[in-house]
Design a protein around this motif. Structure first.
Motif, PDB file in Angstrom:
ATOM      1  N   MET A 128       0.863  -1.176   0.000  1.00 22.10           N
ATOM      2  CA  MET A 128       0.000   0.000   0.000  1.00 22.10           C
ATOM      3  C   MET A 128       0.900   1.226   0.000  1.00 22.10           C
ATOM      4  O   MET A 128       1.814   1.333   0.813  1.00 22.10           O
ATOM      5  CB  MET A 128      -0.900   0.060   1.236  1.00 22.10           C
ATOM      6  CG  MET A 128      -1.743   1.351   1.269  1.00 22.10           C
ATOM      7  SD  MET A 128      -2.576   1.639   2.845  1.00 22.10           S
ATOM      8  CE  MET A 128      -3.816   0.361   2.768  1.00 22.10           C
ATOM      9  N   ALA A 130       0.600   5.260   0.391  1.00 22.44           N
ATOM     10  CA  ALA A 130      -0.316   6.311   0.831  1.00 22.44           C
ATOM     11  C   ALA A 130       0.424   7.632   0.812  1.00 22.44           C
ATOM     12  O   ALA A 130       1.558   7.723   1.278  1.00 22.44           O
ATOM     13  CB  ALA A 130      -0.857   6.019   2.225  1.00 22.44           C
ATOM     14  N   TRP A 131      -0.222   8.615   0.256  1.00 23.18           N
ATOM     15  CA  TRP A 131       0.273   9.977   0.334  1.00 23.18           C
ATOM     16  C   TRP A 131      -0.520  10.610   1.464  1.00 23.18           C
ATOM     17  O   TRP A 131      -1.750  10.688   1.401  1.00 23.18           O
ATOM     18  CB  TRP A 131       0.056  10.715  -0.976  1.00 23.18           C
ATOM     19  CG  TRP A 131       0.943  10.231  -2.069  1.00 23.18           C
ATOM     20  CD1 TRP A 131       2.165  10.747  -2.408  1.00 23.18           C
ATOM     21  CD2 TRP A 131       0.694   9.155  -2.986  1.00 23.18           C
ATOM     22  NE1 TRP A 131       2.685  10.045  -3.476  1.00 23.18           N
ATOM     23  CE2 TRP A 131       1.805   9.062  -3.847  1.00 23.18           C
ATOM     24  CE3 TRP A 131      -0.359   8.248  -3.151  1.00 23.18           C
ATOM     25  CZ2 TRP A 131       1.893   8.127  -4.866  1.00 23.18           C
ATOM     26  CZ3 TRP A 131      -0.274   7.301  -4.154  1.00 23.18           C
ATOM     27  CH2 TRP A 131       0.840   7.246  -5.002  1.00 23.18           C
ATOM     28  N   PHE A 142      -0.410   5.611  10.296  1.00 20.81           N
ATOM     29  CA  PHE A 142      -0.193   4.746   9.144  1.00 20.81           C
ATOM     30  C   PHE A 142       0.546   3.486   9.584  1.00 20.81           C
ATOM     31  O   PHE A 142       1.488   3.579  10.368  1.00 20.81           O
ATOM     32  CB  PHE A 142       0.615   5.486   8.069  1.00 20.81           C
ATOM     33  CG  PHE A 142       0.826   4.672   6.834  1.00 20.81           C
ATOM     34  CD1 PHE A 142      -0.156   4.589   5.876  1.00 20.81           C
ATOM     35  CD2 PHE A 142       1.993   3.956   6.650  1.00 20.81           C
ATOM     36  CE1 PHE A 142       0.021   3.826   4.744  1.00 20.81           C
ATOM     37  CE2 PHE A 142       2.179   3.188   5.514  1.00 20.81           C
ATOM     38  CZ  PHE A 142       1.198   3.127   4.568  1.00 20.81           C
ATOM     39  N   PRO A 143       0.154   2.317   9.143  1.00 22.29           N
ATOM     40  CA  PRO A 143      -0.868   1.968   8.161  1.00 22.29           C
ATOM     41  C   PRO A 143      -2.242   1.687   8.773  1.00 22.29           C
ATOM     42  O   PRO A 143      -3.135   1.211   8.088  1.00 22.29           O
ATOM     43  CB  PRO A 143      -0.314   0.706   7.506  1.00 22.29           C
ATOM     44  CG  PRO A 143       0.424   0.022   8.612  1.00 22.29           C
ATOM     45  CD  PRO A 143       0.995   1.155   9.453  1.00 22.29           C
ATOM     46  N   TRP A 150     -10.235   9.160   3.510  1.00 24.28           N
ATOM     47  CA  TRP A 150      -9.609   9.129   2.189  1.00 24.28           C
ATOM     48  C   TRP A 150      -9.982  10.413   1.444  1.00 24.28           C
ATOM     49  O   TRP A 150     -11.147  10.798   1.388  1.00 24.28           O
ATOM     50  CB  TRP A 150     -10.112   7.907   1.424  1.00 24.28           C
ATOM     51  CG  TRP A 150      -9.303   7.544   0.225  1.00 24.28           C
ATOM     52  CD1 TRP A 150      -8.371   6.578   0.164  1.00 24.28           C
ATOM     53  CD2 TRP A 150      -9.388   8.106  -1.077  1.00 24.28           C
ATOM     54  NE1 TRP A 150      -7.849   6.509  -1.098  1.00 24.28           N
ATOM     55  CE2 TRP A 150      -8.457   7.453  -1.887  1.00 24.28           C
ATOM     56  CE3 TRP A 150     -10.143   9.126  -1.639  1.00 24.28           C
ATOM     57  CZ2 TRP A 150      -8.255   7.756  -3.210  1.00 24.28           C
ATOM     58  CZ3 TRP A 150      -9.951   9.441  -2.973  1.00 24.28           C
ATOM     59  CH2 TRP A 150      -9.017   8.751  -3.738  1.00 24.28           C
ATOM     60  N   HIS A 154      -5.420  11.781   3.345  1.00 21.49           N
ATOM     61  CA  HIS A 154      -4.587  10.816   2.609  1.00 21.49           C
ATOM     62  C   HIS A 154      -5.316  10.338   1.352  1.00 21.49           C
ATOM     63  O   HIS A 154      -6.540  10.467   1.242  1.00 21.49           O
ATOM     64  CB  HIS A 154      -4.259   9.601   3.489  1.00 21.49           C
ATOM     65  CG  HIS A 154      -5.411   8.661   3.648  1.00 21.49           C
ATOM     66  ND1 HIS A 154      -6.451   8.892   4.525  1.00 21.49           N
ATOM     67  CD2 HIS A 154      -5.712   7.494   3.019  1.00 21.49           C
ATOM     68  CE1 HIS A 154      -7.334   7.915   4.433  1.00 21.49           C
ATOM     69  NE2 HIS A 154      -6.909   7.044   3.530  1.00 21.49           N
ATOM     70  N   ASN A 156      -4.593   6.663  -1.158  1.00 21.40           N
ATOM     71  CA  ASN A 156      -3.716   5.501  -1.211  1.00 21.40           C
ATOM     72  C   ASN A 156      -4.025   4.640  -2.430  1.00 21.40           C
ATOM     73  O   ASN A 156      -5.093   4.725  -3.020  1.00 21.40           O
ATOM     74  CB  ASN A 156      -3.825   4.662   0.060  1.00 21.40           C
ATOM     75  CG  ASN A 156      -5.220   4.168   0.321  1.00 21.40           C
ATOM     76  OD1 ASN A 156      -6.003   4.885   0.936  1.00 21.40           O
ATOM     77  ND2 ASN A 156      -5.541   2.970  -0.121  1.00 21.40           N
ATOM     78  N   CYS A 158      -2.872   0.479  -3.957  1.00 20.14           N
ATOM     79  CA  CYS A 158      -2.194  -0.784  -3.681  1.00 20.14           C
ATOM     80  C   CYS A 158      -1.590  -1.296  -4.981  1.00 20.14           C
ATOM     81  O   CYS A 158      -2.209  -1.196  -6.044  1.00 20.14           O
ATOM     82  CB  CYS A 158      -3.167  -1.809  -3.112  1.00 20.14           C
ATOM     83  SG  CYS A 158      -3.734  -1.371  -1.449  1.00 20.14           S
ATOM     84  N   CYS A 178      -7.219   0.782  -3.825  1.00 17.71           N
ATOM     85  CA  CYS A 178      -7.051  -0.533  -3.227  1.00 17.71           C
ATOM     86  C   CYS A 178      -8.391  -1.237  -3.249  1.00 17.71           C
ATOM     87  O   CYS A 178      -9.434  -0.591  -3.200  1.00 17.71           O
ATOM     88  CB  CYS A 178      -6.581  -0.406  -1.779  1.00 17.71           C
ATOM     89  SG  CYS A 178      -4.938   0.288  -1.612  1.00 17.71           S
TER      90      CYS A 178
END
Length: 189
Positions: A128, A130-131, A142-143, A150, A154, A156, A158, A178
């Motif tokens: 994964m 994630a920004w 995180f995680p 979302w 962040h 994200n 995958c 994801c």
């Protein structure tokens, strides 16, 4: 007896070193892929995104990205379009491009999700990315961050890796999301 212990120690150390090397190599690869994804999203370079789509999804994703008002195009590039597609009671979301534009200092965080039960070649072959907004709940946890946020603190994606085709998006949408976090299900976990 000392020799047997020394041999066992070398075998354990070698396995740990190999796993560390594998993780470091995959992390470095993913940092480069992440930079490509960021640039492709912010410049709407769909061809660059398509390079990371699984072959079995490529034609459908290409068609969806060619239609400006498809759910995938909206979620990636157009916040207004995305909000128009969401149900009335949905948590307001922003497109990935909007998140990247509004959070130019977002930090990239990577975690590996691979497990033997997935039949992966390495435990580092499912990740994964994630920004996250620096200092946010997503950054601090995180995680195990709150996926309902979302697009707020962040975004994200995958990715899955195979020796045959390299890193590809691991999503039924084909690009970015994801599994289980598709944009039209804002409360999905």
């Amino acid at each position: 007896m000392v020799r047997c212990g020394a041999i066992a120690l070398v075998i354990v150390w070698s396995t740990v070193t190999y796993a560390g090397d594998d993780e470091a190599r995959h992390t470095a690869e993913l940092e480069l892929v992440a930079a490509t994804i960021w640039r492709a999203i912010t410049t709407r370079d769909t061809e660059a995104l398509l390079r990371h789509v699984r072959p079995d999804l490529l034609d459908g994703v290409r068609r969806a990205l060619a239609m400006p008002h498809s759910g995938l195009s909206c979620a990636l590039f157009d916040t207004d379009c995305l909000q128009a597609r969401l149900p009335q009671n949905a948590i307001v979301r922003t497109s990935v491009a909007e998140f990247f534009r509004s959070q130019p200092n977002a930090r990239l965080r990577i975690t590996f999700l691979g497990q033997a039960m997935f039949g992966l070649e390495s435990p580092f072959d499912l990740a994964m990315l994630a920004w996250v907004v620096p200092g946010s709940e997503a950054d601090q946890n995180f995680p195990r961050h709150d996926l309902r946020r979302w697009g707020v603190d962040h975004v994200n994606t995958c990715l899955i890796h195979t020796k045959a085709i390299g890193w590809r998006f691991h999503s039924g949408a084909g690009v970015f999301f994801c599994g289980g976090s598709l944009m039209l299900k804002p409360d999905a976990r």
